[in-house]
Design an enzyme around this catalytic site. Structure first.
Site: not given
Length: 457
Positions: A81, A157, A181
């Site tokens: 990420k 996210s 997330s």
């Protein structure tokens, strides 16, 4: 053969590397070809490091040829990420403010994966500052889409990471979870995703910490085996991270659980749960009972208002601190400008009030887990929605309170909606019970397998 290689889980790739029927370089080539064919529809990657991955795969080839692999993920393609630092790769945090930031060091879990021989594909797209409201749609990188329906969001996210694993862009991704997330994108993309207990995965050399100790790093994968192997490599204490020292509970998976006391929470307070989600999660609770566990439906034995009142103060103050010395006006999304304005109204006493509220949430959860072994509830209250729009507030009702509690939470895919969209149920355990949740998820996966489903891309 290359058409099938990108579908293989990490465990199958590792087995074939060991028996010589496949090389890491060939596996990487199949995954890169898959990314080239499908990523333009999804926009999962912020930075794809084909050259670095190719060099890492070649090094893994040599280790397997010499009979000296570094570990169970040696040669396996993984993505990271884009708010987790990887040495030499841009870490933009979904924001124009960080487009020129190239860290010199790996964050601890990345360093541990690299030491185990994992092949790092690159950085996946995130909501700006990983503080989005349910989608990944930024000025810097555009819109990331759900492989099950590209008109819809993969969740936030860690949306880029979840979309990548669900699409065959490598079997594993590392994400972060500060309020859901990892679990919600895993839910919306049909994957397993673990938010570990606070401190289970040590952190050092990362971006500024803006959510106190609520945000943790964890894995998203297609199978429980892959998730478990990843956690086994990235977990463990680091003396430079005091939060990581002394996390209770086993550091390996226990035997299949028997007769767990499970509290099923179908909704929280006033928050809506969409009908397909409610039906699927209720069926998952019935299936857990069919596995021999004692499942009781009830209410969450924790004061959700403590989280709802104080969470905005944590996020706004943290963001204000992180970008206070940067020229941010006109360069961040509108909701972040609002957060910066809110931060100007927050006093030091307000911030300490928020921290103390979270300590109370932790205490209430500890009391609740005297009566229950696991709490089960939806991972998200909504099905995926328009990828360019924020989600309705109720979509996130079930996850943030778990972060405030510092507890492990694991998304498990359950029955999809009538039109085939993924739905997930969240397993929550006491502090340190990460491996109990993995054992329960494995038991559920064995009885009700989900990994054979693939989006039609």
């Amino acid at each position: 053969m290359s058409e099938d290689i990108w579908r293989l889980p990490a465990t199958a790739l590792a087995a074939r590397f060991r028996d010589g029927s496949l090389t890491p370089s060939a596996a990487l080539r199949a995954v890169l070809d898959r990314i080239a064919a499908v990523n333009p529809k999804l926009n999962a990657f912020a930075t794809l490091d084909e050259a670095g991955a190719t060099a890492a795969a070649a090094a893994a080839d040599a280790r397997f040829a010499a009979g000296k692999p570094l570990g169970p993920l040696d040669g396996v393609p993984v993505s990271i990420k884009d708010n987790i630092t990887v040495a030499g790769l841009r870490c933009a945090w979904g924001s124009e403010l960080y487009l020129d930031y190239v860290p010199e060091a790996d964050e601890t879990p990345v360093a541990r994966l690299r030491a185990g021989g994992a092949v790092i594909l690159g950085k996946t797209n995130v909501s700006e500052f990983t503080l989005g409201r349910g989608n990944v749609d930024t000025k810097a990188f555009g819109t990331t889409r759900n492989p099950w329906n590209p008109a819809l969001t993969p969740g936030a996210s860690t949306g880029g990471g979840a979309a990548s694993v669900a699409s065959g862009f490598g079997p594993i991704t590392l994400g972060t979870d500060g309020g859901g997330s990892i679990r919600r994108p895993a839910c919306h993309c049909g994957l397993v995703g673990l938010k570990p207990s606070t401190g289970r995965v040590a952190r050092r050399n990362g971006l500024p910490v803006i959510l106190d100790d609520a945000e943790v790093i964890g894995p998203i994968a297609r199978t429980v085996d892959d998730l478990a192997i990843t956690l086994s490599l990235i977990q463990g204490p680091l003396d430079e991270d005091r939060l990581s020292i002394g996390v209770p509970g086993p550091h390996e998976e226990p035997p299949p659980p028997k007769g767990l006391r499970i509290l099923y929470v179908p909704r929280i307070a006033q928050w809506e749960v969409e009908a397909p989600v409610a039906a699927s999660c209720a069926e998952a609770a019935r299936k857990l009972a069919a596995l021999g566990h004692s499942v009781t439906e009830g209410v969450l034995p924790v004061d959700i208002s403590l989280f709802e009142k104080h969470w905005p103060s944590i996020g706004a103050a943290g963001l204000s601190w992180a970008i206070r010395e940067r020229d941010w006006r006109g360069k961040v999304g509108a909701i972040y400008e609002e957060m910066m304005e809110r931060a100007e109204t927050i006093s030091g006493a307000d911030y300490v009030d928020a921290l103390n509220a979270f300590r109370e949430v932790q205490a209430q959860f500890a009391v609740a887990f005297r009566d229950w072994d696991v709490i089960v509830m939806p991972s998200a209250g909504a099905l995926p929605w328009d990828a360019t729009q924020f989600g309705k507030p109720y979509h996130r009702a079930f996850t943030g309170i778990v972060n405030a509690g510092g507890l492990p939470g694991l998304n498990v895919p359950c029955d999809p909606s009538p039109d085939g969209l993924p739905i997930g149920v969240q397993l929550v355990g006491p502090f340190g019970a990460d491996w109990l949740l993995i054992a329960l998820a494995r038991q559920y996966e064995a009885a009700y397998p989900w990994a054979q489903r693939w989006p039609a891309l």
